[in-house]
Design a protein around this motif. Structure first.
Motif, PDB file in Angstrom:
ATOM      1  N   ARG A   1       0.812  -1.216   0.000  1.00 50.10           N
ATOM      2  CA  ARG A   1       0.000   0.000   0.000  1.00 50.10           C
ATOM      3  C   ARG A   1       0.845   1.266   0.000  1.00 50.10           C
ATOM      4  O   ARG A   1       0.540   2.223  -0.727  1.00 50.10           O
ATOM      5  N   ILE A   2       1.910   1.293   0.795  1.00 54.23           N
ATOM      6  CA  ILE A   2       2.716   2.524   0.813  1.00 54.23           C
ATOM      7  C   ILE A   2       3.488   2.683  -0.498  1.00 54.23           C
ATOM      8  O   ILE A   2       3.642   3.806  -0.994  1.00 54.23           O
ATOM      9  N   HIS A   3       3.944   1.581  -1.065  1.00 53.69           N
ATOM     10  CA  HIS A   3       4.689   1.669  -2.321  1.00 53.69           C
ATOM     11  C   HIS A   3       3.807   2.149  -3.471  1.00 53.69           C
ATOM     12  O   HIS A   3       4.316   2.697  -4.457  1.00 53.69           O
ATOM     13  N   GLY A   4       2.524   1.959  -3.330  1.00 52.09           N
ATOM     14  CA  GLY A   4       1.604   2.401  -4.369  1.00 52.09           C
ATOM     15  C   GLY A   4       1.155   3.842  -4.235  1.00 52.09           C
ATOM     16  O   GLY A   4       0.473   4.355  -5.138  1.00 52.09           O
ATOM     17  N   ARG A   5       1.519   4.501  -3.156  1.00 53.53           N
ATOM     18  CA  ARG A   5       1.079   5.888  -2.976  1.00 53.53           C
ATOM     19  C   ARG A   5       1.798   6.802  -3.975  1.00 53.53           C
ATOM     20  O   ARG A   5       3.017   6.702  -4.171  1.00 53.53           O
ATOM     21  N   PRO A   6       1.064   7.708  -4.622  1.00 54.23           N
ATOM     22  CA  PRO A   6       1.696   8.599  -5.597  1.00 54.23           C
ATOM     23  C   PRO A   6       2.868   9.390  -5.018  1.00 54.23           C
ATOM     24  O   PRO A   6       3.883   9.577  -5.697  1.00 54.23           O
ATOM     25  N   ALA A   7       2.741   9.857  -3.765  1.00 55.72           N
ATOM     26  CA  ALA A   7       3.831  10.624  -3.158  1.00 55.72           C
ATOM     27  C   ALA A   7       5.076   9.763  -2.979  1.00 55.72           C
ATOM     28  O   ALA A   7       6.203  10.254  -3.123  1.00 55.72           O
ATOM     29  N   TYR A   8       4.898   8.501  -2.648  1.00 56.48           N
ATOM     30  CA  TYR A   8       6.035   7.584  -2.525  1.00 56.48           C
ATOM     31  C   TYR A   8       6.738   7.445  -3.873  1.00 56.48           C
ATOM     32  O   TYR A   8       7.977   7.484  -3.948  1.00 56.48           O
ATOM     33  N   GLN A   9       5.948   7.299  -4.927  1.00 52.96           N
ATOM     34  CA  GLN A   9       6.522   7.156  -6.258  1.00 52.96           C
ATOM     35  C   GLN A   9       7.255   8.431  -6.688  1.00 52.96           C
ATOM     36  O   GLN A   9       8.324   8.364  -7.301  1.00 52.96           O
ATOM     37  N   ARG A  10       6.690   9.583  -6.374  1.00 55.80           N
ATOM     38  CA  ARG A  10       7.361  10.852  -6.718  1.00 55.80           C
ATOM     39  C   ARG A  10       8.683  10.974  -5.971  1.00 55.80           C
ATOM     40  O   ARG A  10       9.681  11.452  -6.525  1.00 55.80           O
ATOM     41  N   ALA A  11       8.700  10.549  -4.704  1.00 60.18           N
ATOM     42  CA  ALA A  11       9.931  10.606  -3.924  1.00 60.18           C
ATOM     43  C   ALA A  11      11.004   9.708  -4.535  1.00 60.18           C
ATOM     44  O   ALA A  11      12.192  10.071  -4.561  1.00 60.18           O
ATOM     45  N   LEU A  12      10.611   8.544  -5.047  1.00 59.67           N
ATOM     46  CA  LEU A  12      11.567   7.662  -5.706  1.00 59.67           C
ATOM     47  C   LEU A  12      12.127   8.309  -6.969  1.00 59.67           C
ATOM     48  O   LEU A  12      13.322   8.204  -7.256  1.00 59.67           O
ATOM     49  N   GLU A  13      11.271   8.964  -7.717  1.00 58.42           N
ATOM     50  CA  GLU A  13      11.723   9.624  -8.944  1.00 58.42           C
ATOM     51  C   GLU A  13      12.747  10.704  -8.635  1.00 58.42           C
ATOM     52  O   GLU A  13      13.728  10.872  -9.364  1.00 58.42           O
ATOM     53  N   LYS A  14      12.546  11.414  -7.521  1.00 59.03           N
ATOM     54  CA  LYS A  14      13.462  12.513  -7.189  1.00 59.03           C
ATOM     55  C   LYS A  14      14.695  12.018  -6.439  1.00 59.03           C
ATOM     56  O   LYS A  14      15.775  12.588  -6.576  1.00 59.03           O
ATOM     57  N   GLY A  15      14.516  10.975  -5.621  1.00 61.70           N
ATOM     58  CA  GLY A  15      15.625  10.499  -4.806  1.00 61.70           C
ATOM     59  C   GLY A  15      16.544   9.525  -5.494  1.00 61.70           C
ATOM     60  O   GLY A  15      17.688   9.338  -5.097  1.00 61.70           O
ATOM     61  N   GLY A  16      16.044   8.877  -6.538  1.00 66.14           N
ATOM     62  CA  GLY A  16      16.866   7.909  -7.252  1.00 66.14           C
ATOM     63  C   GLY A  16      16.681   6.502  -6.734  1.00 66.14           C
ATOM     64  O   GLY A  16      15.842   6.232  -5.884  1.00 66.14           O
TER      65      GLY A  16
END
Length: 223
Positions: free
Chosen positions: A203-218
């Motif tokens: 559930r947390i991995h599917g959150r849009p904010a989590y995905q955006r953080a991955l895109e920015k954090g690498g």
């Protein structure tokens, strides 16, 4: 402006996630681990004496420690979001998990990583069996039982409410993400053994904010 001093594959990833959940503007200053030692680079000591991540700067403020950073950002910049109302049972539970994640859950997981590396580190042939034997014994007799104790406890807690502090997603869930991702990577947290914890991670991995953080954090992997 808030600046996150972001170390790859570290706890600072959840600070990026928090900022994305709160829709706050921020800058990222990136640091890379030493590929041999996996330690943070010495440049981080120029920001904070301990040279660890996460660290944020906000104007003249320099703040380390995930729990303190999460409380500060949610409390001072979050407008009441992701923190339950003061004085409620949910707020007390949220505070509990903010401390529990690093104070109780992470130490045995860190020991697991250390002794796994001890068992596999290069050593003279006459020393290698001794090191491996000691590492295996410590893991089997202490570290693994402690991890199981905590994972069983956490699995039980998520039978009561869908999120750690209650019915709603809070900062506590962001804080708890790192030890659970670490347990998934190195300590047997699987859907078969811990279905509720595995579902929490899904559930947390599917959150849009989590995905955006991955895109920015690498790239991010806790193993």
């Amino acid at each position: 402006m808030i600046t996150v001093h972001h170390l790859n594959n570290s706890r600072s990833q959840r600070i990026l996630w928090l900022l994305e959940e709160l829709a706050l503007p921020y800058d990222i200053k990136r640091y890379e681990r030493d590929r041999k030692t996996m330690l943070a680079p010495p440049e981080l000591r120029q920001i904070h004496p301990l040279g660890k991540s996460p660290v944020i700067t906000d104007g003249d403020l320099v703040l380390a420690e995930s729990g303190a950073i999460i409380e500060y950002l949610a409390g001072h910049h979050g407008g009441g979001r992701l923190l339950p109302a003061a004085g409620t049972p949910e707020r007390l539970r949220c505070t509990y998990w903010l401390h529990y994640a690093e104070g109780s859950a992470m130490p045995p997981l860190l020991l697991k990583l250390v002794f796994q590396r001890v068992a596999t580190t290069p050593a003279p042939f006459f020393v290698k069996p001794v090191l491996k034997g000691v590492a295996t014994k410590v893991q089997d007799s202490f570290v693994d039982p402690q991890i199981k104790l905590h994972l069983d406890y956490l699995e039980s807690e998520l039978t009561k409410t869908p999120w750690f502090a209650g019915e709603s997603f809070t900062a506590a869930d962001i804080q708890m993400s790192f030890p659970l991702e670490a347990a998934s990577g190195r300590a047997g947290l699987t859907p078969a053994r811990y279905p509720r914890l595995a579902d929490f991670l899904t559930r947390i991995h599917g959150r849009p904010a989590y995905q955006r953080a991955l895109e920015k954090g690498g790239a991010y992997h806790v193993g």
